[in-house]
Design a protein around this motif. Structure first.
Motif, PDB file in Angstrom:
ATOM      1  N   GLU A 104     -14.258 -11.677 -33.499  1.00 13.30           N
ATOM      2  CA  GLU A 104     -13.317 -11.648 -32.570  1.00 13.30           C
ATOM      3  C   GLU A 104     -11.907 -11.564 -33.248  1.00 13.30           C
ATOM      4  N   VAL A 105     -10.981 -10.707 -32.795  1.00 20.18           N
ATOM      5  CA  VAL A 105      -9.791 -10.495 -33.602  1.00 20.18           C
ATOM      6  C   VAL A 105      -8.916 -11.971 -33.363  1.00 20.18           C
ATOM      7  N   ASP A 106      -9.121 -12.962 -32.451  1.00 21.83           N
ATOM      8  CA  ASP A 106      -8.555 -14.099 -32.603  1.00 21.83           C
ATOM      9  C   ASP A 106      -8.965 -15.075 -33.677  1.00 21.83           C
ATOM     10  N   GLU A 107     -10.093 -14.846 -34.174  1.00 21.32           N
ATOM     11  CA  GLU A 107     -10.664 -15.488 -35.225  1.00 21.32           C
ATOM     12  C   GLU A 107     -10.124 -15.103 -36.455  1.00 21.32           C
ATOM     13  N   ALA A 108      -9.802 -14.007 -36.885  1.00 22.62           N
ATOM     14  CA  ALA A 108      -9.025 -13.453 -37.884  1.00 22.62           C
ATOM     15  C   ALA A 108      -7.617 -14.202 -37.835  1.00 22.62           C
ATOM     16  N   ALA A 109      -6.938 -14.287 -36.554  1.00 18.05           N
ATOM     17  CA  ALA A 109      -5.600 -14.615 -36.381  1.00 18.05           C
ATOM     18  C   ALA A 109      -5.584 -16.193 -36.781  1.00 18.05           C
ATOM     19  N   ASN A 110      -6.671 -16.802 -36.553  1.00 15.65           N
ATOM     20  CA  ASN A 110      -6.648 -18.343 -36.623  1.00 15.65           C
ATOM     21  C   ASN A 110      -6.624 -18.501 -38.019  1.00 15.65           C
ATOM     22  N   MET A 111      -7.422 -17.750 -38.896  1.00  9.49           N
ATOM     23  CA  MET A 111      -7.620 -17.891 -40.513  1.00  9.49           C
ATOM     24  C   MET A 111      -6.295 -17.583 -41.060  1.00  9.49           C
ATOM     25  N   VAL A 112      -5.549 -16.434 -40.640  1.00  4.66           N
ATOM     26  CA  VAL A 112      -4.557 -15.841 -41.271  1.00  4.66           C
ATOM     27  C   VAL A 112      -3.178 -16.856 -41.062  1.00  4.66           C
ATOM     28  N   SER A 113      -3.131 -17.486 -39.722  1.00  5.79           N
ATOM     29  CA  SER A 113      -1.884 -18.502 -39.481  1.00  5.79           C
ATOM     30  C   SER A 113      -1.830 -19.496 -40.455  1.00  5.79           C
ATOM     31  N   TRP A 114      -2.875 -19.931 -40.859  1.00  4.11           N
ATOM     32  CA  TRP A 114      -2.810 -21.128 -41.739  1.00  4.11           C
ATOM     33  C   TRP A 114      -2.365 -20.445 -43.227  1.00  4.11           C
ATOM     34  N   LEU A 115      -3.108 -19.410 -43.478  1.00  2.00           N
ATOM     35  CA  LEU A 115      -2.791 -18.821 -44.949  1.00  2.00           C
ATOM     36  C   LEU A 115      -1.313 -18.552 -44.950  1.00  2.00           C
TER      37      LEU A 115
ATOM     38  N   PHE B 210      -2.301  -7.190 -33.997  1.00  2.00           N
ATOM     39  CA  PHE B 210      -1.441  -7.460 -33.039  1.00  2.00           C
ATOM     40  C   PHE B 210      -2.062  -9.055 -32.693  1.00  2.00           C
ATOM     41  N   ALA B 211      -3.323  -9.234 -32.808  1.00  2.00           N
ATOM     42  CA  ALA B 211      -3.705 -10.636 -32.623  1.00  2.00           C
ATOM     43  C   ALA B 211      -3.227 -11.433 -33.616  1.00  2.00           C
ATOM     44  N   ILE B 212      -2.828 -11.215 -34.660  1.00  2.00           N
ATOM     45  CA  ILE B 212      -2.141 -12.131 -35.640  1.00  2.00           C
ATOM     46  C   ILE B 212      -0.782 -12.316 -35.210  1.00  2.00           C
ATOM     47  N   ALA B 213      -0.100 -11.099 -34.967  1.00  2.00           N
ATOM     48  CA  ALA B 213       1.248 -11.220 -34.505  1.00  2.00           C
ATOM     49  C   ALA B 213       1.340 -12.113 -33.194  1.00  2.00           C
ATOM     50  N   ARG B 214       0.540 -11.925 -32.342  1.00  2.00           N
ATOM     51  CA  ARG B 214       0.656 -13.079 -31.144  1.00  2.00           C
ATOM     52  C   ARG B 214       0.566 -14.379 -31.505  1.00  2.00           C
ATOM     53  N   ARG B 215      -0.555 -14.698 -32.379  1.00  2.00           N
ATOM     54  CA  ARG B 215      -0.560 -16.177 -32.992  1.00  2.00           C
ATOM     55  C   ARG B 215       0.466 -16.625 -33.849  1.00  2.00           C
ATOM     56  N   LEU B 216       1.071 -15.806 -34.513  1.00  2.00           N
ATOM     57  CA  LEU B 216       2.307 -16.206 -35.504  1.00  2.00           C
ATOM     58  C   LEU B 216       3.523 -16.467 -34.502  1.00  2.00           C
ATOM     59  N   VAL B 217       3.640 -15.557 -33.552  1.00  2.00           N
ATOM     60  CA  VAL B 217       4.865 -16.082 -32.478  1.00  2.00           C
ATOM     61  C   VAL B 217       4.462 -17.354 -31.758  1.00  2.00           C
ATOM     62  N   ALA B 218       3.164 -17.343 -31.322  1.00  2.00           N
ATOM     63  CA  ALA B 218       3.189 -18.833 -30.934  1.00  2.00           C
ATOM     64  C   ALA B 218       3.096 -20.119 -31.580  1.00  2.00           C
TER      65      ALA B 218
ATOM     66  N   MET C 295      -6.040 -24.583 -29.509  1.00  2.00           N
ATOM     67  CA  MET C 295      -5.480 -23.886 -30.861  1.00  2.00           C
ATOM     68  C   MET C 295      -4.922 -24.927 -31.618  1.00  2.00           C
ATOM     69  N   ASN C 296      -5.124 -25.078 -33.062  1.00  2.00           N
ATOM     70  CA  ASN C 296      -4.423 -25.762 -33.768  1.00  2.00           C
ATOM     71  C   ASN C 296      -2.913 -25.648 -33.929  1.00  2.00           C
ATOM     72  N   GLN C 297      -2.105 -26.481 -33.895  1.00  2.00           N
ATOM     73  CA  GLN C 297      -0.574 -25.888 -34.345  1.00  2.00           C
ATOM     74  C   GLN C 297      -0.382 -25.589 -35.843  1.00  2.00           C
ATOM     75  N   ILE C 298       0.428 -24.484 -35.828  1.00  2.00           N
ATOM     76  CA  ILE C 298       0.809 -24.255 -37.219  1.00  2.00           C
ATOM     77  C   ILE C 298       2.347 -23.976 -37.113  1.00  2.00           C
ATOM     78  N   ASP C 299       3.102 -24.768 -38.108  1.00  2.00           N
ATOM     79  CA  ASP C 299       4.378 -24.456 -37.929  1.00  2.00           C
ATOM     80  C   ASP C 299       4.943 -23.356 -38.586  1.00  2.00           C
ATOM     81  N   LEU C 300       5.429 -22.190 -37.814  1.00  2.00           N
ATOM     82  CA  LEU C 300       6.044 -21.241 -38.738  1.00  2.00           C
ATOM     83  C   LEU C 300       7.564 -21.016 -38.412  1.00  2.00           C
ATOM     84  N   ASN C 301       8.384 -22.014 -37.548  1.00  2.00           N
ATOM     85  CA  ASN C 301       9.701 -21.922 -37.235  1.00  2.00           C
ATOM     86  C   ASN C 301      10.423 -21.328 -38.368  1.00  2.00           C
ATOM     87  N   GLY C 302      11.295 -20.621 -38.101  1.00  2.00           N
ATOM     88  CA  GLY C 302      12.314 -20.110 -39.288  1.00  2.00           C
ATOM     89  C   GLY C 302      11.531 -18.931 -40.358  1.00  2.00           C
ATOM     90  N   GLN C 303      10.430 -18.490 -39.938  1.00  2.00           N
ATOM     91  CA  GLN C 303       9.770 -17.544 -40.752  1.00  2.00           C
ATOM     92  C   GLN C 303       9.796 -16.254 -39.840  1.00  2.00           C
TER      93      GLN C 303
END
Length: 248
Positions: free
Chosen positions: A215-226, A22-30, A1-9
């Protein structure tokens, strides 16, 4: 998993108790974000928030009620802090039927949840982002909003509206450090399939060149960068998640 910095968001995720949300939520928390899950299903919300741990809060909210949406924003910001990310994932598929047989009340229900609800959530959250000159918004549309699906005109119309609204809002907010984009997934293996006839599901699968559902995680991966600070230029755009189905 690529690391996306969302600290403080702080992210609001509508429809966040299940599926893509929920898949997006899990990725954003990570990635370090706090998340507020918005959903109608209190039981699912409780279990989803518990799975995500201390970084998650939840709000039971009907997105077709604007006053309730405003209250949800206030509750979220009291519990988690100013909202800097919105991922609008809540929606329904609606019934399958030809347009000339489509029940009027079902048409209104789908449009109210899938399009008006998107408008209400964006409308309630955008002022705070403007005041702070920062925000990232992703509205989850559908490939149906680009191409249409037979026997699903209400859903296609609503998601086409989400695409157009996202483009308009992105242009309105372009002078701010606010990015507003949409994604257009093909069908994913989520509970929304329970609303659809088997032959309609088979039709949608046949239209995907990759030969499988999203796959829901594929959507989460794209959204985490956006929704990251790295997405500092692209706005009012639509990102394809259709497995090759999209023709534009």
């Amino acid at each position: 998993m690529n690391q996306i910095d969302l600290n403080g968001q702080v992210a609001v995720i509508t429809g966040g108790a299940q599926g893509i949300g929920f898949a997006i939520a899990r990725r954003l928390v990570a990635s370090g974000a706090k998340v507020s899950l918005w959903d109608m299903n209190a039981g699912l919300l409780d279990s989803a928030a518990a799975e995500l741990g201390a970084a998650a809060t939840s709000v039971v909210v009907n997105i077709t009620d604007y006053a309730a949406v405003e209250k949800a924003v206030a509750q979220t910001e009291a519990e988690a802090g100013p909202v800097s990310i919105l991922v609008h994932s809540a929606g329904i598929a609606g019934k399958n039927a030809p347009l000339d047989d489509y029940e009027l009340e079902e048409w209104r229900r789908v449009i109210d949840i899938d399009l008006n609800g998107c408008f209400y959530v964006n409308r309630a959250i955008v002022p705070g982002m403007k005041a702070r000159n920062y925000g990232r918004i992703v509205n989850i549309a559908s490939i149906a909003g680009k191409e249409g699906n037979p026997n699903a005109a209400a859903y296609a119309a609503a998601k086409g509206g989400v695409i157009a609204m996202t483009k308009a809002l992105g242009k309105e907010l372009a002078k701010y450090d606010i990015a507003v984009n949409a994604i257009t997934p093909a069908t994913a293996k989520t509970r929304i399939l329970d609303e659809l006839k088997p032959e309609f599901i088979d039709y949608m699968l046949s239209r995907i060149p990759r030969g499988r559902f999203l796959e829901v995680d594929e959507a989460a991966n794209m959204v985490s960068w956006l929704v990251s600070k790295e997405n500092s230029f692209t706005t009012a755009s639509v990102f394809d998640l259709s497995g090759g189905r999209a023709t534009y």
